[in-house]
Design an enzyme around this catalytic site. Structure first.
Site, PDB file in Angstrom:
ATOM      1  CE1 TYR A 193      -3.533   2.696   0.631  1.00  0.00           C
ATOM      2  CE2 TYR A 193      -2.235   3.300   2.568  1.00  0.00           C
ATOM      3  CZ  TYR A 193      -3.260   3.569   1.681  1.00  0.00           C
ATOM      4  OH  TYR A 193      -4.010   4.728   1.825  1.00  0.00           O
ATOM      5  CE  LYS A 197      -3.323   5.617  -1.480  1.00  0.00           C
ATOM      6  NZ  LYS A 197      -4.346   6.329  -2.270  1.00  0.00           N
ATOM      7  CB  THR A 230     -13.159   5.678   4.351  1.00  0.00           C
ATOM      8  OG1 THR A 230     -11.855   5.105   4.139  1.00  0.00           O
ATOM      9  CG2 THR A 230     -13.037   7.194   4.402  1.00  0.00           C
TER      10      THR A 230
END
Length: 318
Positions: A193, A197, A230
């Site tokens: 991840y 990014k 989220t």
């Protein structure tokens, strides 16, 4: 018309965070928001719609996308918002999305690269790429490049088209291994991840350099939304989920708050003609030291073009 709590919270947050920012109406401007059916993407889409933009929500769930469109239209009956299917984990789907969008002969003034996955178990896209790298980064890399001619044609030197890419503070610990971009030698969900990014930051800076060299009226910026509550955190392990729940309200931002910097980058007059920035809380910030490595940016660009079968173009001519 009644204002719901999310709209009220976002308005207050924008006022407190960016007190001198005025977002003018954006009538006639067209925006695409990836992952715009929920979370920060939804809040971005609904706010841009409220400014008068024609917003295309791009996502991989037709049910969620159409539900988001209905909800935004209920809040803003005059808003122009629609859904178009896009699966960023499929290069074929990315190309189909762009082909369908271009067939409509619409301009494109704002592209918000928001969609993403986080901390998923080891999985591959249909093209054989590690999922974080393939969806978060390569899908957006190809999407942006395929839409770039439309962005160039839609922008002008007093009103640039804008590319806004959502990264994360996780990129600071990201390591880009050009010999193993697929994390095959040793898979770690957090590392994969973080790498995706970091790749988004490197890509954005390099693209801005190319556009500036060519004199094109398009700006590219990266935003860091902070820690936002989220669905991205659904892949946390059970103990981490238990720890997160009681403190999320205190430590995490709401999706509306998290979307504020992306909205700022997309719509603020103070960002007119400004590109190549890493934005946090509506302010310019320093990204990781490695993200400014121009050789690494160029190497990643070349490898990315090869991986998605996109020509390594010369942007130096207008």
């Amino acid at each position: 018309m009644l204002i719901d709590l999310d709209t009220l919270y976002l308005t207050i947050f924008l006022f407190l965070l960016l007190p001198r920012t005025v977002f003018p109406k954006q009538i006639g401007r067209v925006a695409i928001v990836t992952g715009g059916a929920k979370g920060m993407g939804y809040e971005t889409a609904r706010h841009l719609t409220s400014l008068g933009m024609h917003v295309v929500i791009a996502g991989n769930s037709e049910e969620e996308g159409l539900a988001a469109v209905r909800k935004i239209r209920e809040e803003n009956s005059k808003g122009k918002v629609e859904f178009q299917f896009l699966d960023l984990s499929s290069l074929k789907s990315v190309r189909q999305f762009v082909r369908m969008f271009k067939d409509r002969r619409l301009p494109l003034h704002i592209l918000v690269n928001n969609a993403g996955v986080m901390l998923v178990p080891e999985r591959q896209t249909e093209d054989g790429f590690e999922l974080h790298f393939g969806l978060n980064y390569l899908g957006h890399f190809l999407l942006t490049n395929l839409l770039l001619d439309t962005l160039k044609q839609s922008g002008s030197h007093d009103s640039c088209a804008r590319v806004v890419t959502v990264s994360s503070a996780t990129h600071y610990v990201g390591v880009l291994n050009l010999e193993d971009l697929q994390s095959r030698s040793c898979y770690c969900a957090h590392g994969a991840y973080a790498q995706s990014k970091l790749a988004l930051v490197l890509f954005s800076y390099h693209l801005q350099q190319k556009l500036t060299a060519g004199g094109f009226p398009v700006t590219v910026n990266v935003v860091d939304p902070g820690m936002v509550n989220t669905d991205l955190y659904q892949n946390l392990c059970s103990p981490a989920q238990l720890v997160k729940r009681p403190v999320a309200w205190l430590l995490f931002r709401t999706p509306a708050e998290g979307a504020s910097t992306a909205i700022y980058a997309a719509a603020s007059p103070t960002m007119e003609g400004v590109g190549g920035c890493y934005l946090y809380n509506g302010q310019r910030a320093q990204s990781s030291i490695i993200s400014y490595d121009e050789d690494l940016q160029a190497q990643l660009w070349r490898q990315s073009c090869t991986l998605v079968s996109f020509p390594v173009e010369d942007y130096g001519e207008n």
